[in-house]
Design a protein around this motif. Structure first.
Motif, mmCIF file in Angstrom:
data_model
loop_
_atom_site.group_PDB
_atom_site.id
_atom_site.type_symbol
_atom_site.label_atom_id
_atom_site.label_comp_id
_atom_site.label_asym_id
_atom_site.label_seq_id
_atom_site.Cartn_x
_atom_site.Cartn_y
_atom_site.Cartn_z
ATOM 1 N N GLN A 20 0.826 -1.205 0.000
ATOM 2 C CA GLN A 20 0.000 0.000 0.000
ATOM 3 C C GLN A 20 0.858 1.251 0.000
ATOM 4 O O GLN A 20 0.558 2.227 -0.704
ATOM 5 C CB GLN A 20 -0.930 0.000 1.217
ATOM 6 C CG GLN A 20 -2.009 -1.060 1.113
ATOM 7 C CD GLN A 20 -3.265 -0.675 1.894
ATOM 8 O OE1 GLN A 20 -3.459 0.472 2.280
ATOM 9 N NE2 GLN A 20 -4.113 -1.656 2.131
ATOM 10 N N LEU A 21 1.931 1.239 0.784
ATOM 11 C CA LEU A 21 2.814 2.404 0.794
ATOM 12 C C LEU A 21 3.371 2.669 -0.600
ATOM 13 O O LEU A 21 3.414 3.816 -1.059
ATOM 14 C CB LEU A 21 3.960 2.186 1.785
ATOM 15 C CG LEU A 21 4.974 3.332 1.885
ATOM 16 C CD1 LEU A 21 4.301 4.620 2.353
ATOM 17 C CD2 LEU A 21 6.128 2.959 2.816
ATOM 18 N N SER A 22 3.761 1.604 -1.280
ATOM 19 C CA SER A 22 4.328 1.806 -2.621
ATOM 20 C C SER A 22 3.295 2.410 -3.569
ATOM 21 O O SER A 22 3.635 3.250 -4.407
ATOM 22 C CB SER A 22 4.868 0.487 -3.183
ATOM 23 O OG SER A 22 3.834 -0.314 -3.711
ATOM 24 N N PHE A 23 2.028 2.039 -3.413
ATOM 25 C CA PHE A 23 1.001 2.623 -4.275
ATOM 26 C C PHE A 23 0.753 4.092 -3.928
ATOM 27 O O PHE A 23 0.528 4.915 -4.814
ATOM 28 C CB PHE A 23 -0.306 1.827 -4.179
ATOM 29 C CG PHE A 23 -0.300 0.586 -5.026
ATOM 30 C CD1 PHE A 23 -0.322 0.682 -6.411
ATOM 31 C CD2 PHE A 23 -0.275 -0.664 -4.447
ATOM 32 C CE1 PHE A 23 -0.314 -0.460 -7.203
ATOM 33 C CE2 PHE A 23 -0.267 -1.813 -5.228
ATOM 34 C CZ PHE A 23 -0.284 -1.707 -6.603
ATOM 35 N N VAL A 24 0.828 4.405 -2.649
ATOM 36 C CA VAL A 24 0.644 5.815 -2.257
ATOM 37 C C VAL A 24 1.761 6.681 -2.850
ATOM 38 O O VAL A 24 1.505 7.736 -3.443
ATOM 39 C CB VAL A 24 0.615 5.949 -0.722
ATOM 40 C CG1 VAL A 24 0.698 7.415 -0.308
ATOM 41 C CG2 VAL A 24 -0.660 5.313 -0.163
ATOM 42 N N ILE A 25 2.994 6.205 -2.721
ATOM 43 C CA ILE A 25 4.132 6.985 -3.236
ATOM 44 C C ILE A 25 4.073 7.103 -4.755
ATOM 45 O O ILE A 25 4.270 8.181 -5.327
ATOM 46 C CB ILE A 25 5.470 6.331 -2.832
ATOM 47 C CG1 ILE A 25 5.569 6.188 -1.310
ATOM 48 C CG2 ILE A 25 6.641 7.155 -3.350
ATOM 49 C CD1 ILE A 25 5.445 7.468 -0.567
ATOM 50 N N GLN A 26 3.781 5.982 -5.407
ATOM 51 C CA GLN A 26 3.664 6.043 -6.868
ATOM 52 C C GLN A 26 2.546 7.000 -7.274
ATOM 53 O O GLN A 26 2.649 7.685 -8.287
ATOM 54 C CB GLN A 26 3.395 4.648 -7.443
ATOM 55 C CG GLN A 26 4.575 3.688 -7.293
ATOM 56 C CD GLN A 26 5.700 3.983 -8.275
ATOM 57 O OE1 GLN A 26 5.467 4.193 -9.450
ATOM 58 N NE2 GLN A 26 6.932 4.022 -7.772
ATOM 59 N N GLY A 27 1.500 7.050 -6.476
ATOM 60 C CA GLY A 27 0.411 7.985 -6.754
ATOM 61 C C GLY A 27 0.888 9.430 -6.693
ATOM 62 O O GLY A 27 0.524 10.251 -7.542
ATOM 63 N N LEU A 28 1.708 9.737 -5.692
ATOM 64 C CA LEU A 28 2.264 11.095 -5.595
ATOM 65 C C LEU A 28 3.132 11.404 -6.805
ATOM 66 O O LEU A 28 3.050 12.495 -7.390
ATOM 67 C CB LEU A 28 3.105 11.250 -4.317
ATOM 68 C CG LEU A 28 2.413 11.061 -2.971
ATOM 69 C CD1 LEU A 28 3.381 11.344 -1.831
ATOM 70 C CD2 LEU A 28 1.195 11.971 -2.852
ATOM 71 N N ALA A 33 3.814 14.069 -12.100
ATOM 72 C CA ALA A 33 4.138 13.841 -13.510
ATOM 73 C C ALA A 33 3.021 14.388 -14.386
ATOM 74 O O ALA A 33 3.264 15.155 -15.326
ATOM 75 C CB ALA A 33 4.344 12.345 -13.764
ATOM 76 N N ALA A 34 1.793 14.027 -14.056
ATOM 77 C CA ALA A 34 0.653 14.470 -14.856
ATOM 78 C C ALA A 34 0.523 15.990 -14.831
ATOM 79 O O ALA A 34 0.176 16.612 -15.837
ATOM 80 C CB ALA A 34 -0.631 13.817 -14.344
ATOM 81 N N ALA A 35 0.826 16.589 -13.671
ATOM 82 C CA ALA A 35 0.730 18.045 -13.559
ATOM 83 C C ALA A 35 1.684 18.727 -14.531
ATOM 84 O O ALA A 35 1.478 19.869 -14.935
ATOM 85 C CB ALA A 35 1.021 18.485 -12.126
ATOM 86 N N HIS A 36 2.743 18.032 -14.903
ATOM 87 C CA HIS A 36 3.700 18.585 -15.859
ATOM 88 C C HIS A 36 3.538 17.917 -17.226
ATOM 89 O O HIS A 36 4.444 17.998 -18.051
ATOM 90 C CB HIS A 36 5.123 18.398 -15.330
ATOM 91 C CG HIS A 36 5.404 19.181 -14.082
ATOM 92 N ND1 HIS A 36 5.905 20.454 -14.094
ATOM 93 C CD2 HIS A 36 5.218 18.884 -12.777
ATOM 94 C CE1 HIS A 36 6.031 20.903 -12.851
ATOM 95 N NE2 HIS A 36 5.620 19.968 -12.026
ATOM 96 N N ASP A 37 2.415 17.272 -17.443
ATOM 97 C CA ASP A 37 2.147 16.620 -18.728
ATOM 98 C C ASP A 37 3.189 15.576 -19.080
ATOM 99 O O ASP A 37 3.615 15.465 -20.234
ATOM 100 C CB ASP A 37 2.090 17.656 -19.844
ATOM 101 C CG ASP A 37 0.664 17.918 -20.260
ATOM 102 O OD1 ASP A 37 -0.015 16.953 -20.637
ATOM 103 O OD2 ASP A 37 0.234 19.075 -20.165
ATOM 104 N N THR B 155 -8.782 0.242 -1.481
ATOM 105 C CA THR B 155 -8.660 0.885 -2.774
ATOM 106 C C THR B 155 -7.466 1.816 -2.816
ATOM 107 O O THR B 155 -7.366 2.690 -3.651
ATOM 108 C CB THR B 155 -9.924 1.685 -3.118
ATOM 109 O OG1 THR B 155 -11.040 0.930 -2.722
ATOM 110 C CG2 THR B 155 -10.001 1.928 -4.608
ATOM 111 N N THR B 156 -6.559 1.621 -1.902
ATOM 112 C CA THR B 156 -5.381 2.475 -1.880
ATOM 113 C C THR B 156 -4.630 2.411 -3.198
ATOM 114 O O THR B 156 -3.955 3.342 -3.592
ATOM 115 C CB THR B 156 -4.426 2.021 -0.766
ATOM 116 O OG1 THR B 156 -5.178 1.887 0.409
ATOM 117 C CG2 THR B 156 -3.341 3.049 -0.551
ATOM 118 N N GLU B 157 -4.778 1.311 -3.896
ATOM 119 C CA GLU B 157 -4.023 1.155 -5.121
ATOM 120 C C GLU B 157 -4.673 1.824 -6.317
ATOM 121 O O GLU B 157 -4.103 1.851 -7.391
ATOM 122 C CB GLU B 157 -3.800 -0.329 -5.446
ATOM 123 C CG GLU B 157 -5.041 -1.050 -5.974
ATOM 124 C CD GLU B 157 -5.963 -1.467 -4.855
ATOM 125 O OE1 GLU B 157 -5.863 -0.899 -3.749
ATOM 126 O OE2 GLU B 157 -6.796 -2.356 -5.081
ATOM 127 N N GLY B 158 -5.882 2.309 -6.217
ATOM 128 C CA GLY B 158 -6.571 2.855 -7.379
ATOM 129 C C GLY B 158 -6.286 4.330 -7.615
ATOM 130 O O GLY B 158 -5.734 4.999 -6.797
#
Lengths: 158, 158
Positions: A20-28, A33-37, B155-158
DNA sequence: TATTGTTATACTCTATAACTATA
DNA sequence: TATAGTTATAGAGTATAACAATA
């Protein structure tokens, strides 16, 4: 493997916690990334080029991609003016890839904003816990690097 | 933002540590996904379906995708016999998506192997450190969930 | 012959827009 | 009219195989 069904709310099992932590960090990371296209693939490309000027072949190894995938990735980044290709001085088959000023500015901005997000996240813990966590993560990463080969710094993401 | 240039080898700064750890964990996930001929998108799909039978619309929200992306994802998984579609009993526009036995077996096998990898990774730390790390990660995730909304489990991964 | 890089091709994943069928 | 789902289409990302230029 990524969901968390009926666990106790305050006490994740260690494996689920890591996932779960890895998904949270990847989400950040993906958010900035998306904010900079940028896509994550482009972020990794720009990140690797921050302190390197590899050939296409070296680049594909650094990113863990096939040569042809690197060609496409660099093509698109070059079209956007973020990287540039230059002929190698020593091998006329080779090409050296480097960041443009614009690419460098973009990756720095994205890195700064990710750093702020990550710092905010860590700020949710009291200072003592925060330092403990950082120290433990450092030790875990060092042990992991050692257990692999000596692929220490710089390419953990590839 | 993902590279680690000239930092002290044994003491990553906290932000880089988080980023690198997330790439290591994602790498473990992707490795097991690939071992079962799954992409990360398919793993997330199967993971979400482990304890749910959502409609296509609910599924797209759970995965953070557009409806049409979910259609394609489910199409390919269905073609492989991993999931199935069934008409909703209450709304004739709707479709209920669920795992097949084969899909359930596959996601369980992948989850087990990822769990083994993650356990091995944690095993690189001495037991005391390991427990400290797990506790700190749990606390961080709880604080993060609280700081968001109450999107706690699942759903932390979504 | 071996290596570097590109091209051709194919598949997955994703999104937007338009469409069908319900509601 | 609004919603659930699909289809059409386009682009990014990836890989394999074949190729040109150079070593």
């Amino acid at each position: 493997m990524t969901s968390t069904p009926a666990d106790a709310p305050g006490r994740l099992n260690p494996v689920d916690g890591l996932a779960q932590l890895s998904f949270v960090i990847q989400g950040l990371l993906e958010r900035q990334a998306a904010a900079h296209d940028l896509t994550m693939a482009q972020v990794r490309l720009l990140g690797v080029l921050r302190d390197r000027t590899p050939t296409m072949f070296e680049l594909s190894r650094l990113l863990g991609l096939d040569k042809s995938s690197a060609t496409g990735l660099v093509d698109r980044a070059e079209r956007r003016g973020l990287v540039q290709r230059a002929p190698s001085a020593t091998d006329r088959r080779s090409v050296q890839v480097s960041l443009t000023l614009e690419g460098r500015a973009l990756v720095s901005a994205a890195a700064a904003r990710f750093g702020a997000d990550a710092t905010d996240l860590l700020g949710l813990l009291p200072p003592g816990d925060r330092e403990s966590l950082s120290g433990l993560i450092s030790r875990l990463l060092a042990a992991h690097a050692a257990s692999q080969g000596i692929e220490l710094l710089g390419t953990t993401e590839g």
